[in-house]
Design an enzyme around this catalytic site. Sequence first.
Site, PDB file in Angstrom:
ATOM      1  N   SER A  40      -8.305  -9.439   3.164  1.00 62.84           N
ATOM      2  CA  SER A  40      -7.864  -9.007   4.487  1.00 62.84           C
ATOM      3  C   SER A  40      -8.983  -9.156   5.511  1.00 62.84           C
ATOM      4  O   SER A  40      -8.717  -9.202   6.708  1.00 62.84           O
ATOM      5  CB  SER A  40      -7.478  -7.532   4.456  1.00 62.84           C
ATOM      6  OG  SER A  40      -6.496  -7.306   3.501  1.00 62.84           O
ATOM      7  N   ASN A  54      -3.695  -8.621  12.027  1.00 58.97           N
ATOM      8  CA  ASN A  54      -4.501  -7.397  12.070  1.00 58.97           C
ATOM      9  C   ASN A  54      -5.405  -7.359  13.299  1.00 58.97           C
ATOM     10  O   ASN A  54      -5.758  -6.288  13.783  1.00 58.97           O
ATOM     11  CB  ASN A  54      -5.311  -7.233  10.784  1.00 58.97           C
ATOM     12  CG  ASN A  54      -4.408  -6.852   9.616  1.00 58.97           C
ATOM     13  OD1 ASN A  54      -3.319  -6.324   9.818  1.00 58.97           O
ATOM     14  ND2 ASN A  54      -4.841  -7.141   8.407  1.00 58.97           N
ATOM     15  N   HIS A  81      -2.942 -14.958   3.117  1.00 64.49           N
ATOM     16  CA  HIS A  81      -2.910 -13.519   3.367  1.00 64.49           C
ATOM     17  C   HIS A  81      -1.461 -13.042   3.355  1.00 64.49           C
ATOM     18  O   HIS A  81      -0.727 -13.228   4.321  1.00 64.49           O
ATOM     19  CB  HIS A  81      -3.600 -13.220   4.714  1.00 64.49           C
ATOM     20  CG  HIS A  81      -3.770 -11.761   4.982  1.00 64.49           C
ATOM     21  ND1 HIS A  81      -3.530 -11.208   6.215  1.00 64.49           N
ATOM     22  CD2 HIS A  81      -4.169 -10.744   4.189  1.00 64.49           C
ATOM     23  CE1 HIS A  81      -3.768  -9.901   6.153  1.00 64.49           C
ATOM     24  NE2 HIS A  81      -4.161  -9.602   4.940  1.00 64.49           N
ATOM     25  N   GLU A  86      -0.015 -15.378   6.271  1.00 65.80           N
ATOM     26  CA  GLU A  86      -0.984 -16.028   7.158  1.00 65.80           C
ATOM     27  C   GLU A  86      -1.774 -17.014   6.299  1.00 65.80           C
ATOM     28  O   GLU A  86      -2.357 -16.608   5.282  1.00 65.80           O
ATOM     29  CB  GLU A  86      -1.947 -15.004   7.762  1.00 65.80           C
ATOM     30  CG  GLU A  86      -1.384 -14.200   8.900  1.00 65.80           C
ATOM     31  CD  GLU A  86      -2.411 -13.241   9.506  1.00 65.80           C
ATOM     32  OE1 GLU A  86      -2.567 -13.254  10.721  1.00 65.80           O
ATOM     33  OE2 GLU A  86      -3.043 -12.480   8.752  1.00 65.80           O
TER      34      GLU A  86
END
Length: 282
Positions: free
Chosen positions: A119, A190, A140, A152
């Site tokens: 992450s 994120n 991801h 992702e």
Amino acid sequence: MQISTVGIIGAGTMGNGIAQACAVSGINVVMVDIAEAAVQKGIATVAGSLDRLIKKDKITAADRDAALARIKGSTNYEDFKGAQLIIEAATENHELKLKILRQVDALVAPGVIIASNTSSISITKLAAATSRADRFIGMHFFNPVPMMALVEIIRGLQTSDATHAAVKDLAERLGKTPITVKNAPGFVVNRILVPMINEAFFVLAEGLATPEDIDAGMKLGCNQPIGPLALADMVGLDVCLAVMEVYLSEFGDGKYRPCPLLKEYVAAGRLGRKTGKGVYTY
Ligand SMILES: NC(=O)c1ccc[n+]([C@@H]2O[C@H](COP(=O)([O-])OP(=O)(O)OC[C@H]3O[C@@H](n4cnc5c(N)ncnc54)[C@H](O)[C@@H]3O)[C@@H](O)[C@H]2O)c1
């Protein structure tokens, strides 16, 4: 390259979710963890999740059995032989990931693609620990993997077009929608999500509205399924704070300053659902 067997490093939350997504899509899986108990727990989690899908009439018992038969559990990276792609989904620890990647890179054939589900760690940096930076990429996934439609795909500085194409094709075969992202802290989702949560804490700290009204505002006004403060409690306030601290140091830009109220809650041990109290009490 058509990927038919995937090796997965780590049988935890993400590893077993990725294993399930692959297995139900007809892809063979070799899932490796450090201890047999962790491997068995990962496989049991997949079985439980497939059982719930049977109850909801989404799959048949035969589908479940076929999917489980495609997952081989192991505690030995040697069993990755035959895989065209290895997805690293081990504990989020930079040194640990470097160690694992060096080991696996030395074991698997040069043509094998290695992906990381990290992450927060730089894909370019992880790639540099291997002898195959052109065949290294970020994949991801989102939690829970079997439910979440997004992957992702993060291209490191040296990721090749062929590697990107092979991994994008796999994500689509898993029924996911891939988006392609350049390597940078937080990637895309994120990077936008966590500063939004941080801003919700500033709004709360300034006393502009109650937590319930802040969350209702974002749900009803922006069509978000969950408000940012309730989401922070789910993710963990400590995780949100740690991510903001990474952005602040990596980008060196004050716009990523963590909200003092967020810091205060973390200092008090109010980490969210996992401690029974965060913004809300559970
Ligand atoms: N949980 C999430 O919501 C989420 C979402 C996206 C990405 N990620 C990323 O996915 C990765 C895994 O996260 P998680 O939530 O599944 O963690 P987890 O703690 O549930 O699982 C990690 C697993 O890795 C295993 N492991 C540790 N060292 C290992 C080794 N040397 N070889 C093989 N296995 C090893 C552990 O035993 C554990 O079972 C992390 O990089 C994390 O940042 C997590």
